[in-house]
Design an enzyme around this catalytic site. Sequence first.
Site, short mmCIF file in Angstrom:
data_model
loop_
_atom_site.label_atom_id
_atom_site.label_comp_id
_atom_site.label_asym_id
_atom_site.label_seq_id
_atom_site.Cartn_x
_atom_site.Cartn_y
_atom_site.Cartn_z
N ASN A 113 32.18 40.25 41.60
CA ASN A 113 31.92 39.07 40.77
C ASN A 113 32.19 37.75 41.48
O ASN A 113 31.61 36.73 41.12
CB ASN A 113 32.66 39.16 39.43
CG ASN A 113 34.16 39.27 39.58
OD1 ASN A 113 34.65 39.63 40.64
ND2 ASN A 113 34.89 38.97 38.53
N GLY A 132 39.94 44.31 40.56
CA GLY A 132 38.90 45.13 39.92
C GLY A 132 39.37 45.68 38.59
O GLY A 132 40.18 45.05 37.90
N SER A 133 38.87 46.86 38.26
CA SER A 133 39.14 47.42 36.93
C SER A 133 40.58 47.94 36.81
O SER A 133 41.19 48.34 37.80
CB SER A 133 38.17 48.56 36.64
OG SER A 133 38.40 49.62 37.53
N GLY A 142 42.66 50.20 39.46
CA GLY A 142 43.93 49.58 39.86
C GLY A 142 45.11 50.53 39.64
O GLY A 142 46.00 50.62 40.48
N GLU A 157 45.14 42.79 40.92
CA GLU A 157 44.62 41.80 39.97
C GLU A 157 43.60 42.51 39.11
O GLU A 157 42.51 42.86 39.58
CB GLU A 157 43.95 40.64 40.72
CG GLU A 157 44.92 39.67 41.35
CD GLU A 157 45.87 39.05 40.36
OE1 GLU A 157 45.53 38.92 39.17
OE2 GLU A 157 47.00 38.72 40.79
N CYS A 176 37.15 37.90 35.30
CA CYS A 176 38.36 38.42 34.65
C CYS A 176 38.98 37.35 33.78
O CYS A 176 39.79 37.65 32.90
CB CYS A 176 39.34 38.96 35.68
SG CYS A 176 39.70 37.83 36.98
N GLU A 196 47.76 35.72 43.34
CA GLU A 196 46.93 35.32 44.47
C GLU A 196 46.95 33.79 44.54
O GLU A 196 47.42 33.13 43.62
CB GLU A 196 45.49 35.79 44.24
CG GLU A 196 45.43 37.26 43.96
CD GLU A 196 44.27 37.95 44.62
OE1 GLU A 196 44.28 38.09 45.86
OE2 GLU A 196 43.36 38.33 43.89
N1 LIG Z 1 39.28 41.80 37.44
C1 LIG Z 1 38.07 41.56 37.91
O1 LIG Z 1 37.78 40.51 38.46
C2 LIG Z 1 37.06 42.66 37.86
C3 LIG Z 1 37.10 43.60 36.85
N2 LIG Z 1 36.15 44.57 36.82
C4 LIG Z 1 36.19 45.52 35.68
O2 LIG Z 1 35.84 46.81 36.13
C5 LIG Z 1 34.73 47.31 35.42
C6 LIG Z 1 33.91 48.25 36.32
O3 LIG Z 1 33.50 47.58 37.48
P1 LIG Z 1 33.59 48.32 38.92
O4 LIG Z 1 32.79 47.53 39.88
O5 LIG Z 1 33.26 49.75 38.76
O6 LIG Z 1 35.14 48.13 39.24
P2 LIG Z 1 36.10 48.94 40.24
O7 LIG Z 1 37.48 48.57 39.93
O8 LIG Z 1 35.78 50.38 40.21
O9 LIG Z 1 35.67 48.38 41.68
C7 LIG Z 1 36.32 47.32 42.36
C8 LIG Z 1 36.44 47.66 43.84
O10 LIG Z 1 37.21 48.86 44.01
C9 LIG Z 1 36.45 49.84 44.74
N3 LIG Z 1 36.86 51.16 44.25
C10 LIG Z 1 36.31 51.93 43.28
N4 LIG Z 1 36.97 53.09 43.14
C11 LIG Z 1 37.98 53.08 44.05
C12 LIG Z 1 39.03 54.00 44.39
N5 LIG Z 1 39.17 55.16 43.76
N6 LIG Z 1 39.88 53.66 45.37
C13 LIG Z 1 39.78 52.48 46.01
N7 LIG Z 1 38.80 51.59 45.74
C14 LIG Z 1 37.92 51.86 44.76
C15 LIG Z 1 35.02 49.46 44.44
O11 LIG Z 1 34.11 50.02 45.36
P3 LIG Z 1 32.58 50.35 44.90
O12 LIG Z 1 31.91 49.07 44.76
O13 LIG Z 1 32.05 51.18 45.98
O14 LIG Z 1 32.71 51.08 43.61
C16 LIG Z 1 35.10 47.94 44.52
O15 LIG Z 1 35.15 47.53 45.87
C17 LIG Z 1 34.02 46.06 34.94
O16 LIG Z 1 33.20 46.29 33.85
C18 LIG Z 1 35.19 45.17 34.62
O17 LIG Z 1 35.72 45.47 33.37
C19 LIG Z 1 35.18 44.66 37.78
C20 LIG Z 1 35.10 43.76 38.79
C21 LIG Z 1 36.02 42.65 38.87
O1 LIG Z 2 37.44 31.71 36.58
C1 LIG Z 2 38.24 31.59 37.48
O2 LIG Z 2 39.03 30.68 37.47
C2 LIG Z 2 38.28 32.59 38.59
C3 LIG Z 2 37.76 33.88 38.11
C4 LIG Z 2 37.93 35.01 39.04
O3 LIG Z 2 38.34 34.85 40.15
C5 LIG Z 2 37.60 36.34 38.59
O4 LIG Z 2 37.00 36.50 37.54
O5 LIG Z 2 37.93 37.29 39.33
#
Ligand SMILES: NC(=O)C1=CN([C@@H]2O[C@H](COP(=O)(O)OP(=O)(O)OC[C@H]3O[C@@H](n4cnc5c(N)ncnc54)[C@H](OP(=O)(O)O)[C@@H]3O)[C@@H](O)[C@H]2O)C=CC1
Ligand SMILES: O=C(O)CCC(=O)C(=O)O
Length: 497
Positions: free
Chosen positions: A154, A230-231, A235, A252, A286, A466
């Site tokens: 994102n 990420g998710s 996490g 995060e 997020c 961060e």
């Molecule tokens: N907090 C935030 O900013 C974010 C939250 N999300 C949340 O996550 C949901 C799903 O999105 P998704 O992209 O699948 O998120 P993930 O948490 O699965 O992916 C984030 C990163 O982690 C990697 N990853 C996935 N599985 C593993 C693992 N087992 N071990 C280590 N690394 C891993 C992914 O690689 P790869 O791309 O190859 O899967 C990507 O680089 C979204 O709908 C949202 O709710 C998602 C993105 C950002």
């Molecule tokens: O909206 C922001 O201030 C930053 C958002 C962000 O970094 C995120 O969604 O991961």
Amino acid sequence: MTTSKTCLNYINGQWLPAKSGATLESRNPADWRQLVATFPRSEAADVDAAVEAARNAYCKWRLVPAPSRAGYIYRVAELLIQHKEELAQLMSREMGKPIAEARGDVQEGIDCALYYAGEGRRLFGQTTPSEMPNKFAMTVRIPIGVCALITPWNFPVAIPCWKALPALVCGNTIILKPAGDTSACASFLIQIFHDAGFPEGVVNLVHGFGSEVGKALTEHPDIDLVSFTGSSQTGAEIGATCGRTHKRVCLELGGKNAQIVMDDADLELALEGAVWGAFGTTGQRCTATSRLLLHRDIKDKFTSMFVERTAKLRLGAGIDPNTNVGPLVNVAQLQRVSGYLEVAHFEKAKVLIGGKIANMGDLKYGFFFEPTILDNVTPDMRVAREEIFGPVVSLIEVNSFEEAIKILNDTPYGLSSSIYTRDVNRAFQAMRDIEAGITYINGPTIGAEVHLPFGGVKQTGNGHREAGTAALDVFSEWKSVYVDFSGRLQRAQIDNH
Ligand SMILES: NC(=O)C1=CN([C@@H]2O[C@H](COP(=O)(O)OP(=O)(O)OC[C@H]3O[C@@H](n4cnc5c(N)ncnc54)[C@H](OP(=O)(O)O)[C@@H]3O)[C@@H](O)[C@H]2O)C=CC1
Ligand SMILES: O=C(O)CCC(=O)C(=O)O
């Protein structure tokens, strides 16, 4: 028609395919017929090579004076400025962000580089009096070692920069594993690091699936730290592996952020905040506003203003400057958001606008979902509690300031929050009582600045932050140093000194 890119891994200063030769694809979410890039489907053997390179490079990099390390980072800032438009356009094509927002994402990378370049001349420790005469006491920051940075799609430039730049200025070496959906952006960014002249092995990039490359990095015995955004589910898995393998870990994760609109708020201002907070980046932040807590005295008026404004938002490809809301990043996100609309119907929420996949005309080739407002939502519903990560916002009526704060806090997450009010007492009370890492007064829940800590409480993370100087605490250890120049053994707390 723009041609697709062939992306490679970057290991020890060399651009390399996966050892297996296997590749994956990244496609334009506004039109899946367009291939944006192919990238290596790496495996554990590629991770091993990157870790070895980063480990070897660490021996020398940690001894490079921090102001010199900062010199490379300053060069990253200059190159990002030079390539800002090209990178923003690539980002818009690869993950769908409207072009103005994509420029903002790159700008955040630039700001971050300028900030951490400056930090190379600070990295302050403390000096403090010793208990003993003729003894000097101080603290210094020391690097951690080899850091794995696992990033989402994102913020394809800002988030890798938030992690890579403080890690590097502290003297660590890094391996970036970007999300597959933004592999071309990651390669472009690492090309910039290459052009900035970092010594071989200091910066490395390994593409591939999270379940393969991400997992191999997390489990690798020679990785010292994992920084992940990420998710919550991924996490938690990473946190557990790092606990088992004794690695430092910074997580995060999600958010379920709310904006409160009080009865005395400037409604036009609150409206702008709600539109931008809920639908900016198609709700895929997020920090996105996914709950609007509306005081009952302004709810009807504000709701009709909000629906009217939302109806005017233009869906389209991010690269089109007239687009307000781009596509979701991939088909899985589209299914996820559609799934939450089924939940909303089941829970008897009322769809005031939107609520469907948008597939009119050329939109049918992309992953578009209509900006959606749900009414009649109560705090116990799943749509009010779970992270949706799409252009969907729930309206919840509140009777008082106290009730608003209670509902805002009633979630497992605690990342961002906002209140619109003209009452300074309520503003300060909200600042104190909201359980979140970030609180905006009369501003939307999104829009963090790089020199302040970024992160949240409760299940949003594991207590780290961060950005700002807080990120230096993630990427360095404190060492306490005592220099005794008395010429004899002095024993603190035992000798009667
Ligand atoms: N907090 C935030 O900013 C974010 C939250 N999300 C949340 O996550 C949901 C799903 O999105 P998704 O992209 O699948 O998120 P993930 O948490 O699965 O992916 C984030 C990163 O982690 C990697 N990853 C996935 N599985 C593993 C693992 N087992 N071990 C280590 N690394 C891993 C992914 O690689 P790869 O791309 O190859 O899967 C990507 O680089 C979204 O709908 C949202 O709710 C998602 C993105 C950002
Ligand atoms: O909206 C922001 O201030 C930053 C958002 C962000 O970094 C995120 O969604 O991961």
